[in-house]
Design an enzyme around this catalytic site. Structure first.
Site, PDB file in Angstrom:
ATOM      1  N   THR A   1      -0.441 -55.461  33.459  1.00  0.00           N
ATOM      2  CA  THR A   1      -0.156 -55.771  35.063  1.00  0.00           C
ATOM      3  C   THR A   1       0.150 -53.989  35.554  1.00  0.00           C
ATOM      4  O   THR A   1       0.224 -53.189  34.389  1.00  0.00           O
ATOM      5  CB  THR A   1       1.324 -55.622  34.955  1.00  0.00           C
ATOM      6  OG1 THR A   1       1.614 -57.316  34.300  1.00  0.00           O
ATOM      7  CG2 THR A   1       1.916 -56.379  36.743  1.00  0.00           C
TER       8      THR A   1
ATOM      9  N   TYR B   1       5.885 -53.845  19.173  1.00  0.00           N
ATOM     10  CA  TYR B   1       5.657 -54.780  20.458  1.00  0.00           C
ATOM     11  C   TYR B   1       5.202 -56.081  20.245  1.00  0.00           C
ATOM     12  O   TYR B   1       6.168 -56.095  20.356  1.00  0.00           O
ATOM     13  CB  TYR B   1       5.045 -53.898  21.114  1.00  0.00           C
ATOM     14  CG  TYR B   1       5.409 -54.643  22.600  1.00  0.00           C
ATOM     15  CD1 TYR B   1       6.307 -54.212  22.855  1.00  0.00           C
ATOM     16  CD2 TYR B   1       3.969 -55.133  22.860  1.00  0.00           C
ATOM     17  CE1 TYR B   1       6.164 -54.479  25.009  1.00  0.00           C
ATOM     18  CE2 TYR B   1       3.788 -55.465  24.757  1.00  0.00           C
ATOM     19  CZ  TYR B   1       5.241 -55.201  25.387  1.00  0.00           C
ATOM     20  OH  TYR B   1       5.345 -55.481  26.068  1.00  0.00           O
TER      21      TYR B   1
ATOM     22  N   ASN C   1      21.700 -59.727  22.412  1.00  0.00           N
ATOM     23  CA  ASN C   1      22.975 -59.365  23.144  1.00  0.00           C
ATOM     24  C   ASN C   1      22.494 -59.636  25.147  1.00  0.00           C
ATOM     25  O   ASN C   1      23.331 -60.494  25.108  1.00  0.00           O
ATOM     26  CB  ASN C   1      22.812 -58.039  23.508  1.00  0.00           C
ATOM     27  CG  ASN C   1      23.056 -56.838  21.929  1.00  0.00           C
ATOM     28  OD1 ASN C   1      23.947 -57.576  21.713  1.00  0.00           O
ATOM     29  ND2 ASN C   1      22.397 -55.450  22.615  1.00  0.00           N
TER      30      ASN C   1
ATOM     31  N   ASP D   1      21.608 -48.811  27.434  1.00  0.00           N
ATOM     32  CA  ASP D   1      20.574 -49.488  26.462  1.00  0.00           C
ATOM     33  C   ASP D   1      20.801 -50.619  26.135  1.00  0.00           C
ATOM     34  O   ASP D   1      22.020 -50.761  25.047  1.00  0.00           O
ATOM     35  CB  ASP D   1      20.381 -48.401  25.480  1.00  0.00           C
ATOM     36  CG  ASP D   1      19.413 -49.131  24.201  1.00  0.00           C
ATOM     37  OD1 ASP D   1      19.058 -49.470  24.324  1.00  0.00           O
ATOM     38  OD2 ASP D   1      19.045 -48.048  23.509  1.00  0.00           O
TER      39      ASP D   1
ATOM     40  N   LYS E   1      14.148 -52.602  18.577  1.00  0.00           N
ATOM     41  CA  LYS E   1      15.871 -53.078  18.266  1.00  0.00           C
ATOM     42  C   LYS E   1      15.767 -53.600  19.747  1.00  0.00           C
ATOM     43  O   LYS E   1      16.658 -54.902  20.377  1.00  0.00           O
ATOM     44  CB  LYS E   1      16.145 -51.129  18.739  1.00  0.00           C
ATOM     45  CG  LYS E   1      16.289 -51.170  17.149  1.00  0.00           C
ATOM     46  CD  LYS E   1      16.932 -49.605  17.453  1.00  0.00           C
ATOM     47  CE  LYS E   1      18.298 -49.598  17.815  1.00  0.00           C
ATOM     48  NZ  LYS E   1      19.318 -47.944  17.430  1.00  0.00           N
TER      49      LYS E   1
ATOM     50  N   GLY F   1      11.649 -50.948  36.284  1.00  0.00           N
ATOM     51  CA  GLY F   1      10.514 -50.580  35.526  1.00  0.00           C
ATOM     52  C   GLY F   1       9.503 -50.902  36.660  1.00  0.00           C
ATOM     53  O   GLY F   1      10.118 -51.579  37.728  1.00  0.00           O
TER      54      GLY F   1
END
Ligand code: UDP
Length: 313
Positions: A176, A146, A100, A57, A92, A11
């Protein structure tokens, strides 16, 4: 030298962090499913021996072979446009993805870093926002997916710290921007730059008096790495305290791009925060960090990058 797993490492911000880590000699494993980022952001690093890329993912369980010293969980769609288009994936990756990656850090006895957000403050009633402010979030509004996922992630991170003794860091990242933003990202900096460069009207939502505080990506990445390297456990604001109204931002965009675009006003999105400015006293004191790039100075390379990708540069 450390081996560092970076989720969301392709990203805008993740790729800037990964580049800095590699440049100082760390080994990096990027784990990213590329749903809102581009492999182009890390393609230039792919030839380095210390770099690995795993397309995955992270809201689904995964394992990493070999020793890991630090897990940086930076994966999430983050634009309000994504909140409407990818709400379940956002919940998720903030919920299951945090579980995880915390589990990975625990299994490897690694340090864990969470990329959290100024969105935990919601539409803030305290201004500027210190880390001690608990926020004003609408859990059932369109931004709630979010905001609440990140609030869950912070709570889960502290639960692993308290219950399992995991060594953790939490950064609250404010707006940002930088050259690697998606052209179609939908956020104000990318929208206004693309519109100005293409000579189209600049879209301002509401009356343009709402404020944000914009941090250039290289400053932000430096702050995050200093936080990882520090001993500070609790959440820390990492952002640029220079606050602008959206009309002021539009003016700087017009100047930087030499654009003749007009402004058009469009409806304000639901629950759009009226103001946002980080109190960075903690980061200054603990990390000796503060941003050094002004909005104008950061918008110049950002506009150049956009112009190139638009075929205008
Ligand atoms: N905004 C705007 N024009 C746009 C896109 C966004 O005026 O084309 C406004 C938006 O309503 C918000 C601010 O700019 O008040 C920052 O929005 P952005 O989507 O960049 O991020 P946010 O800080 O809201 O998550």
């Amino acid at each position: 030298m450390s081996r560092i797993v970076v989720t969301g490492g392709s990203g805008l911000l993740g790729s800037a962090v990964v580049r800095r880590l590699l440049d100082r000699g760390d080994q990096v494993v990027v784990v990213d499913n590329l749903i809102t980022s581009s492999y182009d952001n890390i393609a230039g690093l792919a030839g380095r021996d210390a770099f690995e890329f795993v397309r995955h993912d992270v809201s689904k369980p995964f394992e990493i072979d070999g020793p890991v010293d630090v897990v940086m969980h930076m994966a999430s769609p983050a634009s309000p446009k994504d909140f409407g288009e990818l709400p379940i994936q956002i919940m998720k990756v903030g919920g299951l993805g945090s579980h995880n990656t915390l589990g990975l850090a625990r299994a490897k006895q690694a340090k864990f870093f969470l990329a959290s957000t100024s969105e935990v403050y919601g539409d803030p009633l305290v201004h500027p926002q210190p880390e001690t402010y608990w926020g004003n979030v609408n859990p059932v509004g369109p931004r709630g997916v979010y905001d609440e996922a990140k609030r869950f992630a912070e709570a889960m991170t502290m639960a692993y710290h308290r219950h399992h003794g995991l060594d953790v860091r939490i950064a609250r990242i404010f707006n940002t921007y930088g050259p690697a933003m998606r052209l179609e990202d939908g956020r104000v900096v990318s929208n206004l730059l693309v519109q100005a460069l293409q000579g189209r009207p600049l879209t301002i939502y509401g009356d343009g008096q709402q404020t944000r505080s914009f941090c250039y990506v290289d400053d932000e990445a430096e702050g995050l790495i200093r936080l990882v390297d520090s001993d500070y456990v609790g959440p820390m604001n990492i952002g640029n305290p220079d606050e602008f109204t959206m009309l002021e931002l539009a003016q700087v965009v017009v100047e930087v791009t030499n654009s003749e675009s007009d402004i058009v006003f469009e409806p304000l999105p639901v629950d759009d925060p009226a103001q946002r400015q980080p109190d960075i006293a903690l980061a200054r004191r603990v990390l000796g960090w503060e941003p050094t790039t002004s909005l104008r100075d950061g918008l110049v390379p950002t506009a150049e990058g956009f112009a190139r990708r638009l075929g205008l540069g």
